[in-house]
Design a protein around this motif. Structure first.
Motif, PDB file in Angstrom:
ATOM      1  N   ASN A 146      -7.800 -15.032 -12.727  1.00  0.00           N
ATOM      2  CA  ASN A 146      -8.801 -14.401 -11.753  1.00  0.00           C
ATOM      3  C   ASN A 146      -8.258 -14.736 -10.375  1.00  0.00           C
ATOM      4  OD1 ASN A 146     -10.345 -13.878 -14.051  1.00  0.00           O
ATOM      5  ND2 ASN A 146     -11.269 -15.559 -13.956  1.00  0.00           N
ATOM      6  N   GLU A 147      -7.739 -15.807  -9.997  1.00  0.00           N
ATOM      7  CA  GLU A 147      -7.299 -16.107  -8.929  1.00  0.00           C
ATOM      8  C   GLU A 147      -6.362 -15.186  -8.134  1.00  0.00           C
ATOM      9  OE1 GLU A 147      -9.583 -19.610 -10.102  1.00  0.00           O
ATOM     10  OE2 GLU A 147      -7.809 -18.042 -11.082  1.00  0.00           O
ATOM     11  N   ILE A 148      -5.241 -14.882  -9.112  1.00  0.00           N
ATOM     12  CA  ILE A 148      -4.379 -13.921  -8.735  1.00  0.00           C
ATOM     13  C   ILE A 148      -4.571 -12.643  -8.521  1.00  0.00           C
ATOM     14  CG2 ILE A 148      -2.225 -12.555  -9.883  1.00  0.00           C
ATOM     15  CD1 ILE A 148      -1.279 -15.177 -10.769  1.00  0.00           C
ATOM     16  N   ARG A 149      -5.686 -12.014  -9.503  1.00  0.00           N
ATOM     17  CA  ARG A 149      -6.143 -10.670  -9.172  1.00  0.00           C
ATOM     18  C   ARG A 149      -6.947 -10.630  -7.896  1.00  0.00           C
ATOM     19  NH1 ARG A 149      -9.143 -10.763 -13.414  1.00  0.00           N
ATOM     20  NH2 ARG A 149     -10.879 -11.317 -12.599  1.00  0.00           N
ATOM     21  N   GLU A 150      -7.736 -11.695  -7.571  1.00  0.00           N
ATOM     22  CA  GLU A 150      -8.369 -11.813  -6.278  1.00  0.00           C
ATOM     23  C   GLU A 150      -7.201 -11.795  -5.124  1.00  0.00           C
ATOM     24  OE1 GLU A 150     -11.078 -14.761  -6.609  1.00  0.00           O
ATOM     25  OE2 GLU A 150     -12.230 -13.900  -8.282  1.00  0.00           O
TER      26      GLU A 150
END
Length: 413
Positions: free
Chosen positions: A311-315
């Protein structure tokens, strides 16, 4: 009662000694170990701490790395705080037992000094061993320098031993570049370090005869599926505890850690995703490109690779136009691990908004990655971003002598 060691506010330690000091301050009960370059000084120094009365623990010398992790499993199941260290072929020999440790939910700490896997034989650093263990059910954290090797090793005990986690933890550092390079380190004093880690609280220890337990049970199709799914869920949910421990460590030391570290990403058009000591090289290259050529470059560095911060990478990368995933391990017939993981994280972004992706294999067997080469890679990503598609082979071997190798066509429908 173990003696305390007088430490200065600033010590000059390499990554190996920093990790060994963290094991001492955590007052590990058992270290079962077999030496292998370049991780030997970690357990060697721990053995010296035991011999000199700085640890009330046991240093168990065994005949192989397989035996070392087996000894750790036995000691942890008996109710002790347990740790060891290894590298490369030793790590490969441990792999069978790594799955035992995680499946039994034993919070062992393993400091891995990353080194190339044979054949041919090579004692220098790359991430082949790191990638080998990524599906073994361990939490995995990555240090970019010696200070972080110390900090993360201390935090590994507190994370893995949390009653809501109870999983083993690896702390990775780059062989020789981190493990044998002396840097200024800011350690905690012994009492503060131990207070942060906390007393060990055994769970289902085999030596508590009033509450008999079974380890290593056979499940077959009846319950094996449910057992592995529950283990996977615990690993995925461990991020809550990891974040909490990172926050507590920041309050104690002022040093902030995140499961995904980002640098200059707020306005970045192109970015590199990297691990280990490459991160600091990439940060310097991105700063120079911004100052010299106006290229808006940023860096993304997973601090925790298991559980992977999808999730952090996508954001973080949602607004970037082109991303290069830097893999310091040969994928042998596939794309690199970081490339695949990052692509998986970005898959839910609509296709017309998704960043372009390329994969660079680099630094195998300790081959140097220069600031100049990172700047070239970032310039190449800027070229892809400007035309709206990848103009080179999607996968390249950076710094390879001889012909340029690209295995995947870049044609797009």
């Amino acid at each position: 009662m173990a003696e305390k060691m007088e430490l200065n506010e600033v010590e000059v330690w390499d990554g190996n000694y920093a990790a060994a000091q963290a094991l001492r301050q955590a007052q590990v009960d058992v270290v079962a170990a077999y030496p292998i370059t370049p991780s030997t000084p970690i357990v060697e120094n721990y053995g010296a701490f035991v011999a000199n009365g700085y640890v009330d623990g046991e240093f168990v010398m065994v005949e192989s790395e397989h035996a070392a992790m087996s000894g750790c499993v036995g000691a942890a199941a008996a109710g002790g705080r347990v740790a060891t260290a290894t590298s490369s072929q030793g790590f490969a020999l441990m792999v069978e037992v790594l799955y035992q440790a995680s499946g039994m939910r034993l919070p062992i700490v393993l400091t891995v000094v990353n080194r190339a896997l044979a054949s041919p034989l090579n004692v220098r650093g790359d991430h082949g061993d790191m990638y080998l263990g990524r599906d073994s059910g361990w939490i995995q954290m990555d240090a970019f320098n010696a200070q972080e090797a110390y900090d993360l090793t201390l935090m590994a005990f507190k994370i893995g031993e949390d009653i809501n986690v109870r999983l083993p933890v690896m702390v990775h550092q780059d062989g020789f570049i981190t493990s044998h390079t002396a840097q200024n380190i800011h350690p905690l004093i012994d009492d503060e370090a131990y207070a942060f880690v906390g007393d060990y609280k055994p769970v289902d220890e085999m030596l508590d005869f009033s509450k008999p337990v079974t380890y290593g049970a056979q499940t077959e199709e009846d319950w094996h599926y449910e057992h592995k799914a529950k283990q996977h869920r615990a690993l995925m949910d461990s991020y809550v505890v990891i974040d909490r421990v990172f926050e507590a460590f920041e309050k104690k030391t002022g040093r902030r850690y995140n499961r995904l570290e980002t640098y200059m990403l707020e306005d970045a058009e192109v970015a590199i995703v990297a691990l280990g000591t490459t991160v600091e090289t990439a940060i310097l290259a991105a700063k120079q490109l911004r100052e010299e050529e106006g290229i808006k470059a940023g860096i993304v560095a997973p601090r925790v690779i298991r559980p992977f911060p999808f999730n952090e990478i996508r954001e973080a990368l949602a607004g970037v136009k082109c991303v290069a995933a830097m893999d310091r391990s040969c994928p042998m017939g596939a794309m690199g691990m970081l490339y695949n993981e990052v692509n998986g994280a970005l898959a839910s972004i609509p296709a017309d908004q998704r960043p372009l992706m390329t994969n660079f294999i680099y630094g195998l067997g300790g081959r140097d990655l220069s600031v100049k080469e990172v700047k070239r890679i970032l310039r190449e990503q800027k070229g892809h971003a400007d035309v709206g598609h990848v103009t080179t082979p999607i996968q390249q071997f950076s710094g390879l002598r001889g012909p340029k190798l690209g295995f995947y066509e870049t044609k797009r429908s």
